[in-house]
Enzyme design. Structure first.
Site, short mmCIF file in Angstrom:
data_model
loop_
_atom_site.label_atom_id
_atom_site.label_comp_id
_atom_site.label_asym_id
_atom_site.label_seq_id
_atom_site.Cartn_x
_atom_site.Cartn_y
_atom_site.Cartn_z
N CYS A 33 0.75 -1.31 -0.09
CA CYS A 33 -0.02 -0.02 -0.02
C CYS A 33 1.09 1.23 -0.17
O CYS A 33 0.67 2.07 -1.06
CB CYS A 33 -0.90 0.11 1.38
SG CYS A 33 -1.95 -1.22 1.35
N HIS A 71 -2.86 6.96 4.17
CA HIS A 71 -1.71 6.15 4.29
C HIS A 71 -0.36 6.68 4.02
O HIS A 71 0.44 5.84 3.66
CB HIS A 71 -2.21 4.42 3.71
CG HIS A 71 -1.51 3.47 4.60
ND1 HIS A 71 -1.36 2.03 4.24
CD2 HIS A 71 -0.71 3.68 5.58
CE1 HIS A 71 -0.76 1.54 5.11
NE2 HIS A 71 -0.30 2.21 6.02
#
Ligand SMILES: *[C@@H]1O[C@H](CO)[C@@H](O)[C@H](O)[C@H]1NC(C)=O
Ligand SMILES: *[C@@H]1O[C@H](CO)[C@@H](O)[C@H](O)[C@H]1NC(C)=O
Ligand SMILES: *[C@@H]1O[C@H](CO)[C@@H](O)[C@H](O)[C@H]1NC(C)=O
Ligand SMILES: *[C@@H]1O[C@H](CO)[C@@H](O)[C@H](O)[C@H]1NC(C)=O
Ligand SMILES: *[C@@H]1O[C@H](CO)[C@@H](O)[C@H](O)[C@H]1NC(C)=O
Ligand SMILES: *[C@@H]1O[C@H](CO)[C@@H](O)[C@H](O)[C@H]1NC(C)=O
Ligand SMILES: *[C@@H]1O[C@H](CO)[C@@H](O)[C@H](O)[C@H]1NC(C)=O
Ligand SMILES: *[C@@H]1O[C@H](CO)[C@@H](O)[C@H](O)[C@H]1NC(C)=O
Ligand SMILES: *[C@@H]1O[C@H](CO)[C@@H](O)[C@H](O)[C@H]1NC(C)=O
Ligand SMILES: *[C@@H]1O[C@H](CO)[C@@H](O)[C@H](O)[C@H]1NC(C)=O
Length: 534
Positions: free
Chosen positions: A69, A125
């Site tokens: 990610c 993130h």
């Protein structure tokens, strides 16, 4: 603005929306497996909206991302390989003081400069220790979503290292009121609001960064809006977790339909470039947040250098593409998105100095890819690195999480226990009805056949890639990476090693650090916050 160049003037007279740059909607799925969209050939989880959009546009068949990610999102927003920013290692933990350098201009910052109204719905993130590293300080006019890597689908709580805190915000406001709303539906509603309230005097950039179909809350992991309805719909999937995963993907597919419909109702669908992609492959099994997704037939999972980790679902739709209903098999990397989108809106991309390559003209013409090489990654802590050059892949070291996860995982979804693929469902989907679609049943099946790689796992020679060893795979003839040809082709192995070595020169060491106990949500009314600013 359009009149600056004669070329633009000529294009302008032929376009109705001449004064307006195209809108951009980028839909990012989280940990969606290659085999979990039905256009790749699986019958297990029908994704009629996603399929309709893909078939109507350009299917990006050899689209590579980073294996996890945070590195993938860093590559997407910077247009640079993560090794240049120190983002090549493990994902950012909750409470970890790490963020993208401020001297790098992110894609949304660039689009803001160009007059775009910029919006992020969903996951970030990329750090939140300080206010000035969060989305609204890094190019987004508006953010509705979460700062961590994963939250519960209903409770919106992020947990890491035993610490738990609520993580759902509208810009800086903590949105307790959204608790218990299923994340995929919530983000879809917010994305639709952005579209419907958009003031068309400026072009729109909307990044819909879904939680789905990532594993959710720890300990619960698989969350669907209505379990009984889900069991009924996917009764033929015997594995309990996989059946819920199917429901998570189904919600993602419905979201795509609703977003396309909103663009249509707003009257801006024709002038909107839509890109759909997954950030990395599915985490079928494994130590960290497995989600039962399937990368079949590919080898490996998320966190690995194998195709299952990095060759991902991706496609583009734009009404003004010259070529539609095509499968583009040119090499493309997630860093290409930045310059390609700038190319699409008429910007000169020559001076950008990115690792990403502007592929806009190529995509418009369905031409030859401008890219021959992809740096997979250099992880100088886990001791692996890898490169793709001209259809060959070199993996130096294990290319995998502690030499696990390098096997073959996930359902093929093609056997008789699954319902047959129904092209009518695609034709009848919300997305297809909103698009100016020229799909037919025959065309659907023809395109689907082209993107279906088929079972290429059968020749697996039992090879392992591990530290101190080179693996070489012929991706064109062996997309399942069954056979290590490093010993057969020593010259090529050396040639690719040399190419890979060049990238070590630009490596910025990874800066991963343990979480900061001062970030503990118990100090902040049980929320994750910008703890170093408080
Ligand atoms: C849209 O923006 C323009 C320019 O800022 C403004 O004049 C107009 O009132 C806005 N329209 C709406 C509906 O807010
Ligand atoms: C559908 O239309 C696009 C252009 O709008 C064209 O490129 C494509 O060839 C058409 N497909 C078929 C099957 O007619
Ligand atoms: C990429 O290749 C296309 C042809 O396939 C060409 O038109 C274009 O100019 C090239 N772009 C760059 C940046 O080299
Ligand atoms: C990577 O290699 C270094 C140097 O040989 C070693 O100290 C370290 O333990 C290795 N890391 C892993 C994750 O194996
Ligand atoms: C292969 O990996 C080892 C350990 O990480 C490293 O020392 C070496 O330089 C790498 N070689 C290449 C060509 O990347
Ligand atoms: C890596 O694998 C070895 C043996 O399979 C095991 O002993 C070790 O604990 C593992 N390390 C991590 C960090 O998972
Ligand atoms: C089909 O595949 C599923 C999942 O891999 C398996 O559980 C099931 O037994 C298979 N069914 C048939 C009829 O082969
Ligand atoms: C098409 O969709 C509508 C609802 O949008 C549904 O009522 C109808 O049964 C569908 N038809 C087919 C053939 O799937
Ligand atoms: C695609 O169609 C061809 C020709 O009918 C067939 O031979 C091939 O097996 C099909 N591929 C897949 C993956 O179904
Ligand atoms: C603290 O959290 C509770 C929910 O746990 C919320 O209702 C309350 O409004 C929050 N207080 C402040 C000052 O934000």
């Amino acid at each position: 603005m359009c009149l600056k160049k004669t070329v633009f003037f000529l294009i302008c007279v032929s376009l109705t929306n001449c004064k307006q740059k195209p809108n951009i909607v980028l839909i990012l799925a989280d940990d969606l497996g290659w085999n979990d969209v039905s256009y790749h050939g699986s019958n297990q989880i029908p994704t009629p909206n996603i399929d309709a959009l893909a078939y109507n546009g350009i299917i990006l068949d050899r689209f590579y991302t980073q294996p996890a990610c945070t590195p993938s999102r860093a590559a997407l927003l910077t247009g640079q390989y993560p090794i240049r920013t120190g983002f090549q290692g493990f994902v950012i933990h909750a409470g970890e003081n790490r963020y993208l350098p401020h001297d790098v201009k992110l894609l949304p910052e660039k689009l803001q400069d160009l007059g775009y109204n910029t919006n992020l719905i969903g996951k970030w993130h990329l750090g939140y220790a300080y206010r000035n590293v969060t989305p609204t300080y890094r190019g987004f006019d508006y953010h509705f979503g979460y700062w961590n890597g994963v939250i519960g689908y209903f409770d919106h709580i992020a947990e890491d290292e035993g610490l738990t805190g609520f993580d759902m915000r509208r810009n800086f406001d903590v949105m307790w009121s959204t608790q218990n709303q299923y994340a995929t539906e919530l983000f879809t509603t917010k994305a639709k609001e952005v579209i419907m309230n958009h003031n068309e005097t400026t072009p729109l950039f909307l990044l819909v960064s879904h939680l789905a179909p990532h594993a959710g809350k720890r300990g619960v992991v698989y969350e669907v809006p209505d379990e009984a309805a889900n069991n009924e719909k996917f009764w033929y999937i015997k594995d309990d977790n996989r059946r819920k995963y199917a429901g998570m993907v189904d919600e993602l597919d419905k979201s795509v339909g609703k977003i396309i419909q909103a663009l249509f109702e707003k009257g801006i669908l024709d002038n909107t470039i839509i890109l759909f992609m997954s950030d990395n492959g599915a985490q079928t099994v494994g130590p960290v947040q497995a989600n039962s997704g399937s990368n079949w037939p590919f080898r490996g999972t998320k966190f690995t250098a194998f195709e299952g980790g990095i060759r991902n679902v991706a496609f583009m739709y734009y009404s003004r593409l010259k070529q539609k209903n095509v499968v583009y098999d040119g090499l493309m990397h997630i860093t290409d998105v930045y310059p390609t989108l700038l190319g699409a809106i008429g910007e000169n991309t020559n001076d950008l100095k990115l690792d990403g390559i502007n592929q806009w003209n190529t995509l418009m013409q369905n031409g030859e890819s401008n890219r021959t090489e992809v740096l997979i990654n250099i992880d100088e802590v886990e001791n692996w690195s890898g490169i793709i050059f001209d259809g060959l892949k070199l993996i130096n070291g294990s290319g995998s999480f502690n030499q696990t996860l390098e096997g073959f995982y996930g359902d093929d979804g093609r056997n008789s226990s699954n319902p047959p693929y129904d092209p009518i469902k695609v034709l009848n989907s919300t997305a297809n009805k909103a698009l100016n679609s020229n799909l037919t049943e025959a065309l659907i099946l023809q395109l689907r056949n082209k993107t279906d790689i088929g079972n290429c796992r059968l020749d697996y020679d039992g090879n392992n890639c591990n530290e101190g060893k080179m693996c070489l795979f012929d991706l064109i003839n062996d997309p399942c990476e069954t056979t290590n040809v490093a010993y057969l082709l020593p010259d090529i192995t050396i040639e690719l090693s040399k190419r890979l070595s060049l990238f070590w020169n630009m490596l910025v060491p990874q800066k991963n650090i343990p979480y900061d106990p001062n970030s503990n949500p118990i100090y902040f009314n049980n929320t994750w916050t910008t703890w170093l600013d408080v």
